[in-house]
Structure formats: structure tokens, C-alpha cells
Design a protein around this motif. Sequence first.
Motif, mmCIF file in Angstrom:
data_model
loop_
_atom_site.group_PDB
_atom_site.id
_atom_site.type_symbol
_atom_site.label_atom_id
_atom_site.label_comp_id
_atom_site.label_asym_id
_atom_site.label_seq_id
_atom_site.Cartn_x
_atom_site.Cartn_y
_atom_site.Cartn_z
ATOM 1 N N HIS A 197 56.603 24.850 14.371
ATOM 2 C CA HIS A 197 56.422 23.962 15.520
ATOM 3 C C HIS A 197 55.422 24.262 16.146
ATOM 4 C CE1 HIS A 197 57.949 21.827 18.757
ATOM 5 N NE2 HIS A 197 57.762 22.738 19.596
ATOM 6 N N ASP A 198 55.134 25.698 16.368
ATOM 7 C CA ASP A 198 53.922 26.114 17.192
ATOM 8 C C ASP A 198 52.667 25.775 16.640
ATOM 9 O OD1 ASP A 198 55.997 27.337 18.244
ATOM 10 O OD2 ASP A 198 55.028 29.395 18.474
ATOM 11 N N VAL A 220 51.965 21.956 17.382
ATOM 12 C CA VAL A 220 51.647 21.565 18.881
ATOM 13 C C VAL A 220 50.099 21.953 19.226
ATOM 14 C CG1 VAL A 220 52.352 22.678 21.079
ATOM 15 C CG2 VAL A 220 54.071 21.799 19.763
ATOM 16 N N SER A 269 56.823 23.306 24.805
ATOM 17 C CA SER A 269 55.392 22.960 24.727
ATOM 18 C C SER A 269 54.494 23.930 25.410
ATOM 19 C CB SER A 269 55.013 21.396 25.149
ATOM 20 O OG SER A 269 53.570 20.904 24.820
ATOM 21 N N SER A 302 49.935 17.838 23.421
ATOM 22 C CA SER A 302 50.915 18.886 22.823
ATOM 23 C C SER A 302 52.452 18.614 23.160
ATOM 24 C CB SER A 302 50.380 20.240 23.386
ATOM 25 O OG SER A 302 50.610 20.335 24.860
ATOM 26 N N SER A 320 55.413 17.809 20.740
ATOM 27 C CA SER A 320 56.603 18.632 20.741
ATOM 28 C C SER A 320 57.890 17.996 20.568
ATOM 29 C CB SER A 320 56.534 19.791 21.743
ATOM 30 O OG SER A 320 57.713 20.683 22.081
#
Length: 543
Positions: free
Chosen positions: A147-148, A151, A349, A395, A399
Motif C-alpha cells: 500500500h505504501d 501511494v 494517505s 495519493s 489510497s
Amino acid sequence: MDSFFSWISLTEHIVFTLVVVILINIYLKNGKEEFFRVLVVGLKALPGVKSLIGKVLHNEVASFVNTTALAKKNGGKESVQRVQLPKEGISPEELRNQMNILQSAEAESAKEGKIFAYVYTVIDQHWKLQSEAFDKFEEKIGHSVEHDTIVSEFLHAFLHENALNPMVFPSLRKMETEIVSMTAAMLNGDQDVVGFVTSGGTESNLMAVKTYRDMAKKSRPNIRVPEIIAPITVHPTIDKAAHYFGLKVIHTPVGEDFRADVQAMKEAINENTVMLVASAPQFCHGVIDPIKELSDLAVAKGLPLHVDACFGGFMLPWVEKLGYRIPPFDFRLPGVTSISADVHKYGYSVKGSSVIVYRNAEIRKHQIYTYPEWPGGLYGSPSMAGTRGGGTIASAWVSLKALGVNGFMDKAKELMDTTEKMMKGVNEIEGLKIMGEPHMTAFAIGPCVKDLDIYAVADAIEKKGWTIERNQKPSCIHCSILPRHTAIADDFIRDLKDSTAEVKENKTLAKKGTAAMYGMIGTIPDKTIVSDFLVEFFSEVYK
């Protein structure tokens, strides 16, 4: 009877003559432009004229938009469709494909450098150096590696784009409207709910206050100092907004459960009141105000009710779906007219992205600032900021798309399990207790014995490597449970237990460190001295 009609006729002639004389005088003294301005203002005051002008303006704007880069292939219908969070998060591969499509939609003039504003950077060595520095200090969200990563990719892809002009960067406009739409749907808003993306909770709350001030100016121009009614636990951004925009906050007490006292708020309402504010939850103790009762009050008094859900907006909906008893706080309540919710908190986010949503477009119009007289062109801005970096908008969008409903639900369960585990651990430590009954992933810890200084406990545990948030009135410490806490919850309880025992054994710790400072501040009757202290502190830190 004839004399009566003669008098009416004479009066009409006198009024007409006076109006003509005044208009001629304006024309001779101030020129043609002012003459027509006054004439239009007068016409707008006639019944039905203002609404007619509004319809004409709306049609003209719609026609103009269809000639710009914002126009849709399907005649503009796509822009008004409600977009909701996907049930399942979209895969990184698909999101990267969508990123390429979004970037290709940007105006050719922007991609070729044929614009004379908005973007001042080029991709060169200096740009690459900035990117490297940005990478080093970019926030690590902590949700998951995958996920990071996605983003961060979107943040970089749109980092140098500018949402100031949506016609140059239509992809940013698309992402912003979809962020607002997904947020509105999550908060049980209907098709009429609209809003804007802001830089954070502070700006979202500032915009709500500015909106309701300007609404009141139009409907109740006799108010000189507009007033806000809010519980003492409301976030200071409401006070900050009042300070900036010339309003006054009437703070009301909270009950023993730390929730707003509805009767006290009702009694504080007067002819100067322009809005009510409640929290979902309030940050200090993690409890939700009685918003249903405040909604009823707002409807009865004909006042707008703003719900500050900056902290809980992207957590409470999922906690409720998990089966926890969450008091209603969103657009299901008819008195709620706006809600603020931060994407950069439990929307996972990067800083800073938040959303302010309103029940309908008529309310939202009061947030928009315009200035048509500038020699540099027609100026308008939907929020405090003019320039708005595209990276934070992109972002935030990715997210929400990447997580989807199930992704948010999974993380909410994980964090609620951690929260309950930590609260249970706190309650098992002799001398400590959880303050009130928190509704989500945050709680406050206070002493349940008189001779235990909770600030000294905070000082002691900070020596073990933790950073602790301190509350006051009453004295306690605050914990917001974040994704990284799941792995170290046991460590916190162990260190808190040891620190509590240390303070019990050594009473002199209450006279040292921040414990001594908070104790001293609590004895000062004139809080302007405390304000002066804080001003000096920031002046010293940033000198």
C-alpha cells in the motif's frame, strides 16, 4: 376614491423621478460601469430576478465547461455520477494503468511546457535531487509495504502538478471529485452531498467556519460578531478559525462521560449564533458527542451543525460495520450539514489531505472565494490555498481505491483488537484507568488514585523511548492507536506498568520534567500568561 388613486399615481411619479435622478447622478459622478452595477443590483432585488439570473449563469457555466478539457465524451454525465469505494481494493497493476490514463488526459500545453503559470519545475538534475530529498523525508504510512508503495508512486507521479486550474490538469479535478464522492458515500450522504479536498483537518474546519459565517452574513446581516457554540473538548482549529475570521466561540461544558452537554449548548444559543459544532470523536478521550440530540437541536433552531470527524471519519464507519455500538454522527442525521474527515489519518494517505463535505451545493458555494476585479484575470479559489500540489490529491485517491471497503474493514478490525487489548492492559495496572468509554481506536489514561501524578508517569515512560501526548482538565495522557502499534502493544503495557510503579515509589518525580511544568501551568489563573509562554516557545524553537 378618485383622490386616493390620484395620490397613488402622484407617489409613483415621485418615486420614479427620484430613481431616475439618483441613477443619472450616479452615471455623471461615477461613470457608466457603476451606473450599470447599481441598476443590476436593483433589478436583482425584484422578486424572481435573482433566481432567473442564477439559472442563466448555471447554463452559461455548463456550456463553457463543455468547451474545455473538463468536457466528457458522454456529454458531462460522468462528472455527476456518485463514485463509491470499491468493495475490493483495486490491484497495483490496474492502478498503475489508470495512472497512465490520468496523466495522458492532462492538457497538451502543460505536457509540452506551453503554459505560463502553475508549474515552475522541469525534469533535470535539480528536480532529481529534490525527489531524492523528498524520498528521505516522505512519510512512511505504515499500513503495508504494498500500500505504501503505490501511494508513494502516485504522489511522485503528480507531485509537480497544480490543482489551482482544473482545466490545465483535469485529472486532478477528476480525482478530487471522486475522493469527495467516495467520502460522502462512506458518510451516508446522498447525491446532493458535495465538498472539496483540503490540506488537512485544520483547513477543513477553517472552511466550515468561513462557510457558515458567510451564510449568516447573507441571511442575517444584522449580526456583528457571529458566535459558534461548541463543547470545551472541540478541536482548537475551531477556535483558530474563529480567531482568523472574526467570530466568537462559546465553549460549553461536557458531562462526566466527556460528551457534550446538549442542554448547556441549547442554553448558549442566542441571536448571534451561526453554527453548532460536535466531534466524532473528540480527540482528547476518543468519545463521540451526542450528535443525534444535537442534530435535533440544530433542526429545531434552524442552525447548521458541523461535525468534526477529522480524526474518526475514516475509522468510525468501519468500526460500526464490525458490530461496535457507534452513536450516529453522519448525514443520516438531518441536522448535520457538514463533516470534515482526514484522509491522511485513517485513510492511510500521506500528509496533508482532508475532505470537507456539505449536505448540498448551496451551502458549499459559501466556501468559494472569488475576486473578479484583479488585472491579472478572473480569480477564484475553492479553499484557503490557491496552489494545491497534485501529489497529495493523487495519493489520497489511490489510497482509497487500493484499499476498498474490505481493506478498510480489515485494518479497522486489526486496530480495534489492538485498542481493546491495550485498554484491558491499562485497566489491569493498579492506579490507572481508561477515561470514559472510547468509541474507536483512541483512549485516554488517567489516575484512579489521588496520589499518582499521571504526568510523571508520562515522563518516566518517555525515558523508555515512547513519545506521549498529554491532556489536561482533567490530567491524563492520550493514545491514538496506529498500524505500527499492533506489534508493540505488549511492550507499551509492560513499560507503562513499570513507569507507574516507579512514580509510586518516588513521589519527587511529580516535581520534575513536564509534570512540574503542567503542575505550574495549572495554578496560573490568568491563561493569557500561558498563551504568552506558548508564543515565546514557538518563537524560540523557530528562531
